[in-house]
Design a protein around this motif. Structure first.
Motif, mmCIF file in Angstrom:
data_model
loop_
_atom_site.group_PDB
_atom_site.id
_atom_site.type_symbol
_atom_site.label_atom_id
_atom_site.label_comp_id
_atom_site.label_asym_id
_atom_site.label_seq_id
_atom_site.Cartn_x
_atom_site.Cartn_y
_atom_site.Cartn_z
ATOM 1 N N UNK A 46 36.746 12.491 16.709
ATOM 2 C CA UNK A 46 37.713 12.589 15.627
ATOM 3 C C UNK A 46 38.096 14.053 15.474
ATOM 4 N N UNK A 47 39.398 14.327 15.363
ATOM 5 C CA UNK A 47 39.845 15.706 15.159
ATOM 6 C C UNK A 47 39.522 16.181 13.750
ATOM 7 N N UNK A 52 31.799 11.754 16.986
ATOM 8 C CA UNK A 52 32.140 10.839 18.070
ATOM 9 C C UNK A 52 32.709 9.547 17.500
ATOM 10 N N UNK A 53 33.735 9.013 18.166
ATOM 11 C CA UNK A 53 34.327 7.730 17.790
ATOM 12 C C UNK A 53 34.436 6.887 19.053
ATOM 13 N N UNK A 59 42.150 5.208 21.295
ATOM 14 C CA UNK A 59 43.381 4.604 21.809
ATOM 15 C C UNK A 59 44.343 4.252 20.676
ATOM 16 N N UNK A 60 43.794 3.823 19.541
ATOM 17 C CA UNK A 60 44.628 3.418 18.409
ATOM 18 C C UNK A 60 45.077 4.598 17.549
ATOM 19 N N UNK A 64 44.951 11.734 16.140
ATOM 20 C CA UNK A 64 43.828 12.184 15.326
ATOM 21 C C UNK A 64 42.522 12.268 16.083
ATOM 22 N N UNK A 65 42.592 12.107 17.401
ATOM 23 C CA UNK A 65 41.373 12.166 18.220
ATOM 24 C C UNK A 65 41.608 13.046 19.430
ATOM 25 N N UNK A 66 40.513 13.429 20.045
ATOM 26 C CA UNK A 66 40.595 14.219 21.279
ATOM 27 C C UNK A 66 39.554 13.686 22.250
ATOM 28 N N UNK A 67 39.919 13.622 23.527
ATOM 29 C CA UNK A 67 38.992 13.199 24.582
ATOM 30 C C UNK A 67 38.540 14.437 25.318
ATOM 31 N N UNK A 68 37.260 14.472 25.641
ATOM 32 C CA UNK A 68 36.722 15.622 26.361
ATOM 33 C C UNK A 68 35.612 15.197 27.287
#
Length: 70
Positions: A46-47, A52-53, A59-60, A64-68
């Motif tokens: 979550x930004x 972690x989410x 995807x939804x 508001x999220x970041x992948x790393x």
């Protein structure tokens, strides 16, 4: 390489300055990088909170999220 903190935009994934993080705290995330990070697994955060989410949540809520890689 020493460990350090960097800021990223949740929308673009690009690095942003500390000033930008201060202006938009809900749209950026701070992460630790450097020696000791294997980068072998993709996670979604979550930004807003940095927690972690699930992949589905990411995807939804792409803005508001970041992948790393961790």
């Amino acid at each position: 390489m020493a460990r350090r903190s960097v800021n990223r935009s949740a929308k673009t994934g690009k690095f942003v300055s500390n000033a930008a993080r201060g202006r938009w705290p809900n749209k950026t995330t701070t992460e630790r990088v450097g020696k000791g990070t294997s980068n072998s697994r993709t996670v979604t955060r979550s930004a807003t909170t940095g927690r972690f989410v699930t992949k589905r949540w990411g995807d939804e809520n792409p803005g508001g999220t970041i992948r790393q890689q961790v």
